[in-house]
Design a protein around this motif. Structure first.
Motif, PDB file in Angstrom:
ATOM      1  N   ASP A 173     -10.984  -2.297  -3.383  1.00 55.50           N
ATOM      2  CA  ASP A 173     -10.506  -0.981  -2.963  1.00 55.50           C
ATOM      3  C   ASP A 173     -11.622   0.040  -3.104  1.00 55.50           C
ATOM      4  N   ASN A 182      -2.088   5.955  -5.177  1.00 56.44           N
ATOM      5  CA  ASN A 182      -2.548   7.064  -4.354  1.00 56.44           C
ATOM      6  C   ASN A 182      -2.235   8.367  -5.064  1.00 56.44           C
ATOM      7  N   CYS A 214       0.054  11.367  -9.102  1.00 49.04           N
ATOM      8  CA  CYS A 214      -0.288  10.045  -8.558  1.00 49.04           C
ATOM      9  C   CYS A 214       0.972   9.181  -8.501  1.00 49.04           C
ATOM     10  N   CYS A 269       5.612  10.776   0.229  1.00 44.55           N
ATOM     11  CA  CYS A 269       4.866   9.521   0.129  1.00 44.55           C
ATOM     12  C   CYS A 269       5.450   8.506   1.096  1.00 44.55           C
ATOM     13  N   GLN A 295       0.851  -1.190   0.000  1.00 42.57           N
ATOM     14  CA  GLN A 295       0.000   0.000   0.000  1.00 42.57           C
ATOM     15  C   GLN A 295       0.887   1.240   0.000  1.00 42.57           C
ATOM     16  N   SER A 299     -12.264   4.571  -2.699  1.00 39.87           N
ATOM     17  CA  SER A 299     -11.665   5.887  -2.489  1.00 39.87           C
ATOM     18  C   SER A 299     -12.764   6.943  -2.464  1.00 39.87           C
ATOM     19  N   SER A 326     -12.116   4.165   3.341  1.00 35.44           N
ATOM     20  CA  SER A 326     -11.684   5.506   2.949  1.00 35.44           C
ATOM     21  C   SER A 326     -12.484   6.531   3.734  1.00 35.44           C
ATOM     22  N   SER A 382       0.682   5.779   0.570  1.00 32.64           N
ATOM     23  CA  SER A 382      -0.100   6.961   0.964  1.00 32.64           C
ATOM     24  C   SER A 382       0.763   8.202   0.749  1.00 32.64           C
ATOM     25  N   SER A 410      -1.901   4.907   6.031  1.00 32.89           N
ATOM     26  CA  SER A 410      -2.587   6.157   5.717  1.00 32.89           C
ATOM     27  C   SER A 410      -1.904   7.279   6.477  1.00 32.89           C
ATOM     28  N   SER A 447      -7.781   5.485  -6.858  1.00 31.58           N
ATOM     29  CA  SER A 447      -7.602   6.674  -6.031  1.00 31.58           C
ATOM     30  C   SER A 447      -8.326   7.836  -6.697  1.00 31.58           C
TER      31      SER A 447
END
Length: 486
Positions: free
Chosen positions: A383, A462, A469, A231, A222, A385, A345, A224, A264, A422
């Motif tokens: 997933d 993300n 992104c 990041c 993952q 978002s 989310s 974030s 996160s 995302s």
């Protein structure tokens, strides 16, 4: 008495000139031939003896030359030059040959062997350098090979097997008292130069996780990005990586308890990661905590932290855990009695959406959960978002999606088996699939699928903003996305 072609006197019966080694003048020869004398040995120095005598055996290279004695008619042996091969061979009179060492080269003499060897060596080096550069560019473009280890350091962890407590806890809240420790020293895993541009606004895949590469069972799970330039990523070996600058990544912490499944970050100073043994690790003002046990029953699959004082984590047994300011205290709520929750989310502390492996979506609003909406009849969601409480989008990994616009959900097809999505702003999303492709959602429809990562399976994406992104794949690469227009 006869003379040689250079005009020296030669004793009767001699076939070579004792002074210069040239052949005898031929009677009736054209006068033009005299204008081009043929030297078979260097001219005799003024100190040379005038009496014919053979060269002494083993004479040194700087010895004075002496004339050769007359030989019987027929085949003659080649004159001996000091410092050269002493072997004899049939030598026709007047045949051109190479000059001895130190003298001028004879007409038609071959290039020096040493020079040819150097030319060959230079040519081989140039060919090898060009071939290596081409091979590196090809590997970087397709992401087909593993990069070499480059001495990156950082904490490492062996793969862990999720464990469950034999007796599930019946308490509604969980409290732990972990110690905190300074962050691990950051060891860059890639160069700080900008990543190479690929296609459709994406860079080429760039390898970042040396710790996971060292243990072949680990992969990035993952990512974030609270800011365009900040990041954090986690892997299944328990490592937390941080991006510094353009494309430099380093391991900054390691969960010693288990592999991390999600992370996160509300800012670059506050993050929470959750692992497969029910623990959380937190970054608070630059310091990472030890693993905090918040779920004694199951592995944690997802976490969302819209602020530094609110986080919500979900597990594989349908439970949600809420943090409201004290990192060691999480409140448990049963959300899904049927399946495990796969993702969550939260755009704000008052609104969240969690999805499960049976196609349900559950909404958290002002402190309470609804009973869920069955949106995907055939597949489970992978997933979700939500950039705001008025817009969410979920994907199922099999080509379908569900979108919340206002208060209503609608379903449709992505056009590719998207596994992660995302949405940085309402109405705009970027999804990645299990075959190296991506598609964007805008104005109610999806774009065509574009392959950007070979056939690699993406793991996460993300977007800190609509123009920035970062995606990760199963080979521990990252790709950066900066669309030219949205």
């Amino acid at each position: 008495m006869s003379t040689c072609i250079n005009g020296h006197s030669v004793p009767p019966g001699a076939l070579f000139c004792g002074s210069c080694g040239a052949s005898l003048r031929q009677e009736g020869a054209d006068a033009a031939s005299d204008a081009t004398p043929l030297l078979l040995s260097p001219p005799r120095s003024s100190a040379a003896t005038t009496s014919p005598a053979p060269a002494a055996a083993g004479a040194s290279a700087d010895s004075t030359n002496v004339p050769w004695p007359a030989q019987p008619p027929g085949e003659q042996t080649a004159p001996t030059f000091h410092g050269h091969d002493q072997a004899t061979a049939p030598f026709p009179v007047g045949a051109p040959t190479a000059a001895p060492a130190g003298g001028p080269p004879a007409p038609g003499a071959r290039p020096r062997r040493k020079r040819r060897v150097w030319l060959v060596v230079v040519a081989v080096v140039v060919v090898l350098a060009a071939g290596g550069a081409a091979a590196e560019a090809l590997l970087n473009h397709h992401g087909a090979g593993r990069p070499q280890a480059s001495g990156k350091s950082g904490k490492t962890a062996a793969p862990h097997t999720p464990t469950r407590s034999a007796t599930p806890s019946s308490s509604v809240s969980t409290t732990s008292s972990p110690s905190t420790s300074p962050s691990a020293s950051a060891s860059p895993t890639t160069s700080s130069s900008a990543a190479a541009a690929g296609s459709a606004g994406w860079t080429y895949p760039e390898f970042i996780d040396q710790a996971a590469f060292t243990n072949d069972n680990d992969t990035l799970s993952q990512i974030s990005c609270p800011l365009d330039t900040a990041c954090f990523a986690v892997d299944s070996g328990g490592n937390v990586l941080r991006r510094f600058g353009q494309s430099t990544w380093a391991v900054v912490d390691t969960d010693s308890a288990a592999g991390l499944n999600s992370i996160s970050c509300a800012s670059d100073k506050f993050c929470v990661g959750v692992d497969s043994s029910g623990n959380a690790v937190a970054l608070i003002n630059g310091t990472w905590s030890d693993p905090i046990a918040i779920d004694n029953d199951s592995q944690l699959n997802g976490v969302a932290c819209p602020t530094a004082s609110f986080c919500l984590a979900v597990d594989n047994s349908g439970n949600a855990f809420t943090y409201t300011g004290q990192i060691t205290h999480w409140t448990k709520t049963i959300v899904d009695n049927n399946e495990g929750l796969t993702s969550v989310s939260c755009p704000t502390a008052k609104f969240c959406v969690a999805v499960d492996s049976s196609g349900y979506a559950f909404t958290y609003s002002n402190g309470s959960w609804d009973s869920g909406s069955h949106l995907d009849q055939n597949n489970g969601f992978t997933d979700v978002s939500c950039p705001s409480s008025a817009f969410c989008l979920a994907v199922d990994g099999n080509g379908s999606y569900a979108v919340l616009s206002g208060r209503h959900w609608t379903q449709g097809s992505v056009g590719t088996p998207a596994v992660a999505v995302s949405c940085p702003v309402s109405g705009y999303c970027v999804a990645v699939d299990n075959a190296g492709g991506f598609a964007s959602y805008q104005n109610g429809s999806w774009s065509s699928v574009v392959r950007i990562d070979g056939n690699n399976t993406f793991k996460a994406i993300n977007c800190a903003s609509a123009a920035n992104c970062v995606a990760t794949d199963a080979n521990n690469n990252v790709l950066y996305y900066k669309p030219t227009k949205i």
